[in-house]
Design an enzyme around this catalytic site. Structure first.
Site, PDB file in Angstrom:
ATOM      1  N   LYS A 146      -2.191  -1.555  -3.916  1.00 41.08           N
ATOM      2  CA  LYS A 146      -3.070  -0.401  -3.831  1.00 41.08           C
ATOM      3  C   LYS A 146      -2.263   0.878  -3.897  1.00 41.08           C
ATOM      4  O   LYS A 146      -1.242   0.948  -3.209  1.00 41.08           O
ATOM      5  CB  LYS A 146      -3.791  -0.497  -2.488  1.00 41.08           C
ATOM      6  CG  LYS A 146      -4.712   0.599  -2.158  1.00 41.08           C
ATOM      7  CD  LYS A 146      -5.275   0.359  -0.794  1.00 41.08           C
ATOM      8  CE  LYS A 146      -6.049   1.583  -0.419  1.00 41.08           C
ATOM      9  NZ  LYS A 146      -6.395   1.648   0.950  1.00 41.08           N
TER      10      LYS A 146
ATOM     11  N   LYS B  32       0.846  -1.190   0.000  1.00 40.32           N
ATOM     12  CA  LYS B  32       0.000   0.000   0.000  1.00 40.32           C
ATOM     13  C   LYS B  32       0.879   1.236   0.000  1.00 40.32           C
ATOM     14  O   LYS B  32       1.673   1.460   0.913  1.00 40.32           O
ATOM     15  CB  LYS B  32      -0.892  -0.016   1.239  1.00 40.32           C
ATOM     16  CG  LYS B  32      -1.791   1.194   1.344  1.00 40.32           C
ATOM     17  CD  LYS B  32      -2.772   1.047   2.492  1.00 40.32           C
ATOM     18  CE  LYS B  32      -3.591   2.297   2.664  1.00 40.32           C
ATOM     19  NZ  LYS B  32      -4.495   2.207   3.814  1.00 40.32           N
TER      20      LYS B  32
HETATM   21  C1  PBG Z   1      -7.510   2.951   5.779  1.00 40.66           C
HETATM   22  C2  PBG Z   1      -7.745   2.866   4.325  1.00 40.66           C
HETATM   23  C3  PBG Z   1      -7.598   3.868   3.357  1.00 40.66           C
HETATM   24  C4  PBG Z   1      -8.073   3.329   2.174  1.00 40.66           C
HETATM   25  C5  PBG Z   1      -8.456   2.023   2.441  1.00 40.66           C
HETATM   26  N1  PBG Z   1      -8.227   1.758   3.773  1.00 40.66           N
HETATM   27  C6  PBG Z   1      -7.162   5.273   3.461  1.00 40.66           C
HETATM   28  C7  PBG Z   1      -5.789   5.640   3.781  1.00 40.66           C
HETATM   29  O1  PBG Z   1      -4.890   4.820   3.970  1.00 40.66           O
HETATM   30  O2  PBG Z   1      -5.614   6.842   3.893  1.00 40.66           O
HETATM   31  C8  PBG Z   1      -8.173   4.045   0.860  1.00 40.66           C
HETATM   32  C9  PBG Z   1      -9.222   3.522  -0.062  1.00 40.66           C
HETATM   33  C10 PBG Z   1      -9.580   4.418  -1.173  1.00 40.66           C
HETATM   34  O3  PBG Z   1      -8.990   5.497  -1.389  1.00 40.66           O
HETATM   35  O4  PBG Z   1     -10.515   4.057  -1.886  1.00 40.66           O
HETATM   36  N2  PBG Z   1      -6.183   3.038   6.151  1.00 40.66           N
END
Ligand code: PBG
Length: 324
Positions: free
Chosen positions: A245, A192
């Site tokens: 992601k 991520k």
């Molecule tokens: C929680 C999380 C996030 C997303 C999924 N789980 C936000 C972040 O890390 O700031 C993002 C999902 C999206 O943008 O659709 N940590």
């Protein structure tokens, strides 16, 4: 004699027969937001077409997901009360726990995935507990594990840690086992990146960090070998599935992770990817259906076994109609 790909001679039926990439509704996961309250169905301005539900209205969208034959729904909880440690994340009667229970009661056969993270639940918006102004990794693990156990007890088939703390998959796996929840699967957000494309999500979930950013725990977009290490660690710690992601800007990462992993790999086409297409389509600058379909096909072509997307419902319909 000229040897060449004879694309001109291909009819639609032949193109369909020889296509290298195939999509099915069962590979799609639909992310859904649930907040406190009753009878809520509230528009999310930064994500046109997406809404926040309350636990009692959630079955409306779950029904559509089940009818569309989606692989799963991914649930995000938005509590009313936030505090330093994010205690509503593991509260027995928390918004996500009630949503999972309600969802399972109505649709026992629909796979429910629960996002495991603290940023929606903490007053400061970071994904763990703080020591000074930085997230304290190890004490956070215990809270994440508690959260995952409570979600699994409430009805989650799969827990999906998105916090990016080191060691969280192992912590979740042992806590789940200790609680007798060996059957619960872990879908890890293994790779991520610290991304601007999460902007609309943070509005939707009210989870923007109050100060600083997430670069001390999320990945640097300039790195790809580091992604392989993250993926490997999570698999070694017991992740059943992993994901990359965001989606579209990271196709090379997705491909690299896919080639080196023996677990199913997901791609999360995040909120910013959704809203960009929506915004351009609203202005007539791109054709929404074609752009969404192409993006989905490209993510699957790059290696996604699972596709997490806010376009899951229309995509499932277009797949059914044989358009992809
Ligand atoms: C929680 C999380 C996030 C997303 C999924 N789980 C936000 C972040 O890390 O700031 C993002 C999902 C999206 O943008 O659709 N940590």
């Amino acid at each position: 004699m000229i040897v060449r790909p004879r694309r001109l001679r291909r009819t639609a039926a032949i193109r369909d027969m020889v296509k290298e990439t195939r999509l099915s509704p069962s590979m799609l996961v639909y992310p859904v937001f649930v907040r406190e309250g009753t009878n809520v169905e509230e528009d999310i301005p930064a994500m046109p077409g997406q809404v926040r539900y309350s636990p009692d209205t959630l079955p409306r969208v779950l029904e559509r997901a089940a009818e569309a034959g989606l692989g799963a729904v991914l649930l995000f909880g938005i509590p009313d009360h936030k505090d330093e440690t994010g205690s509503q994340a593991w509260a027995e009667n928390g918004v996500i726990q009630r949503s999972l229970a309600e969802g399972k009661r109505h649709f026992p056969d629909l796979t429910l995935i629960a996002d495991v993270c603290l940023c929606e639940y903490t007053s400061h918006g970071h994904c763990g507990v703080l020591k000074g102004e930085t997230v304290d990794n190890d004490p956070t693990l215990e809270l994440l594990a508690r959260t995952a156990v409570s979600q699994a007890r409430a009805g989650a088939d799969v827990v999906a840690p998105s916090d990016m703390m080191d060691g969280r998959v192992g912590a979740l796996r042992s806590a789940l086992s200790a609680a007798g929840l060996e059957e619960t699967l872990i879908l890890s957000y293994a790779v991520k990146y610290a991304s601007a494309f999460y902007g609309p999500f943070r509005e939707a979930a009210g989870s923007a960090p109050a100060f600083g950013d997430r670069r001390s725990y999320q990945m640097d977009p300039r790195n790809v070998r580091e992604a392989l290490r993250e993926a490997q660690l999570d698999v070694d710690e017991g992740a059943d599935m992993i994901m990359v992601k965001p989606g579209l800007p990271y196709l090379d990462v997705l491909r690299a992770v896919k080639e080196r992993s023996c677990v199913p790999v997901g791609a999360y086409s995040v909120s910013g990817e959704y809203s960009m297409i929506k915004a351009a389509a609203e202005r007539g600058w791109v054709d929404e259906e074609r752009a969404v379909s192409e993006a989905a096909v490209c993510l699957v072509r790059a290696g996604a076994d699972i596709l997490l997307t806010y376009f899951a419902l229309p995509l499932a319909e277009w797949i059914r109609e044989g358009k992809l």
